[in-house]
Design a protein around this motif. Sequence first.
Motif, PDB file in Angstrom:
ATOM      1  N   GLY A  91      -4.367   9.882  -3.130  1.00  0.00           N
ATOM      2  CA  GLY A  91      -4.329   8.337  -2.686  1.00  0.00           C
ATOM      3  C   GLY A  91      -4.813   7.968  -1.474  1.00  0.00           C
ATOM      4  O   GLY A  91      -5.313   8.944  -0.748  1.00  0.00           O
ATOM      5  N   GLY A  92      -4.970   6.678  -1.271  1.00  0.00           N
ATOM      6  CA  GLY A  92      -5.645   6.415  -0.257  1.00  0.00           C
ATOM      7  C   GLY A  92      -4.737   6.818   1.105  1.00  0.00           C
ATOM      8  O   GLY A  92      -5.411   6.918   2.044  1.00  0.00           O
ATOM      9  N   ILE A  96      -6.717   8.866   4.071  1.00  0.00           N
ATOM     10  CA  ILE A  96      -6.526   8.210   5.630  1.00  0.00           C
ATOM     11  C   ILE A  96      -6.103   9.373   6.448  1.00  0.00           C
ATOM     12  O   ILE A  96      -6.639   9.696   7.452  1.00  0.00           O
ATOM     13  N   LYS A 235      -6.862   2.669  -7.907  1.00  0.00           N
ATOM     14  CA  LYS A 235      -6.772   1.177  -8.005  1.00  0.00           C
ATOM     15  C   LYS A 235      -8.020   0.616  -8.733  1.00  0.00           C
ATOM     16  O   LYS A 235      -7.777   0.630  -9.851  1.00  0.00           O
TER      17      LYS A 235
HETATM   18  C1  LIG Z   1      -7.284  -1.024   2.497  1.00  0.00           C
HETATM   19  C2  LIG Z   1      -6.301   0.265   2.288  1.00  0.00           C
HETATM   20  N1  LIG Z   1      -6.314   1.446   2.523  1.00  0.00           N
HETATM   21  C3  LIG Z   1      -5.309   2.213   2.445  1.00  0.00           C
HETATM   22  C4  LIG Z   1      -4.374   2.069   1.386  1.00  0.00           C
HETATM   23  C5  LIG Z   1      -3.287   2.959   0.981  1.00  0.00           C
HETATM   24  O1  LIG Z   1      -3.541   3.378  -0.369  1.00  0.00           O
HETATM   25  P1  LIG Z   1      -2.158   4.187  -1.336  1.00  0.00           P
HETATM   26  O2  LIG Z   1      -1.156   3.408  -1.385  1.00  0.00           O
HETATM   27  O3  LIG Z   1      -2.867   4.579  -2.356  1.00  0.00           O
HETATM   28  O4  LIG Z   1      -1.712   5.449  -0.344  1.00  0.00           O
HETATM   29  C6  LIG Z   1      -4.346   0.671   0.693  1.00  0.00           C
HETATM   30  C7  LIG Z   1      -3.186   0.469  -0.277  1.00  0.00           C
HETATM   31  O5  LIG Z   1      -2.974  -0.592  -0.543  1.00  0.00           O
HETATM   32  C8  LIG Z   1      -5.066  -0.361   0.980  1.00  0.00           C
HETATM   33  O6  LIG Z   1      -5.115  -1.656   0.656  1.00  0.00           O
END
Ligand SMILES: Cc1ncc(COP(=O)(O)O)c(C=O)c1O
Length: 407
Positions: A91-92, A96, A235
């Motif tokens: 995931g995000g 990151i 997403k």
């Molecule tokens: C701009 C942005 N980066 C990173 C994330 C983190 O993603 P995740 O919730 O899939 O870990 C989000 C989550 O909404 C986000 O909006």
Amino acid sequence: MDSRAQEVLAQVAEIGQSDLRWKDGRAFSLAYYAGPEVQEVADRAYAMYGSTNGLNADAFPSLKKFQAEVVSTVNRWVHGDEQSAGFMTSGGTESILLAVKAARERGRREFGITQPNVVLPTSAHAAFEKACYYFGLESRRVAVLADWRADVDAMQQATDENTVLVVGSAPQYPQGVVDPIVDIAAIARQRNINCHVDACMGGVTLTFLEQLGEPIPLWDFRVDGVTSISVDLHKYGYTAKGASVILHRDRKLRSYQTFMTDNWLGGLYGSSGVLGTKSGGPMAAAWAVMNYLGDDGYRQLTQSARATTRQLADAIQTIDGLQLRAYPDSTLLSFGAQGFDVFAVADELALHGWYVDRQAPPDSLHCTVNAVHHQVIDEFIVDLGHAVTKVRDAGSTGTAGAYGTIE
Ligand SMILES: Cc1ncc(COP(=O)(O)O)c(C=O)c1O
């Protein structure tokens, strides 16, 4: 299936009765829905591979293929070339975490930096904070400008010889605007450090909005100085949860992401991500949905989500007392209120089954608009108008919110 299995599965379905009604478009957060066909493709592919293990893709050539092709498609979307390389992550946040870890590692190995810092706008996602906390970097947050975009001059001033990473978002979550990536990347180029573009939210949408003819400022590998990009598939890729892609401009930069050890009794252990064992389900689902939809499918979904976002943004601007924080660059928007409590509006909307995010500072409601919302947006706008009138008349106060698990 025996009767006990049927009974248990009926219970599993029953337990979810009070969950968000995301497939009905009632949730402007957390879940994305592109209709029953796409969902079935994702669910069935997920079920086929849910118990396979992506820890060792050599043992599962299927997962290797899914990952390679998914990463390659995203690489094409973000204008990478044959040098750029990446991985799927859960995931995000994991993407990151890995971008920050890779920057720290590069700083340490190439420049001997032992007290690294990251320079980023206050709008960058909380996951960067988590990454700095986990991996021992200083987070240097720089206030955004009045239009909510990164203040590049102030970012430049915040950097020093210990800066290993600068960050921009495309778009940032809180107000839905795209940072000036070209200028942020120029800081990185000048200092010869990493620049990560967080396109977790916008990677798919901006790609197809540009193809649809919208004027999108450059944000991807076409920008000199950008070293890594994260794009979430769970997403706006409309696939099952647990799927993001992190791409690095070249293999050397990617090598700083990988963890390797033989300092135990089990032999050489290498891992590209934070997790050890990880389900192959999200990889299979991502591959399946991306092949099912293709670029044409994503273009249509993007067009629909964008039109709905515009409709909502335009409507908010006509509701007395609501303040759109910024005209959305993609499909995220937020708004505040003047003269009444915007969180009370969220409470009122919740009574009608709507779920919006509550954020601060400043106190705002946030909508992540996706393909499912075109069928409900008229109803939502009517309910929003009524909620505002009610809150204003009653002078009621609402409850602030929080993301995630607070315990
Ligand atoms: C701009 C942005 N980066 C990173 C994330 C983190 O993603 P995740 O919730 O899939 O870990 C989000 C989550 O909404 C986000 O909006």
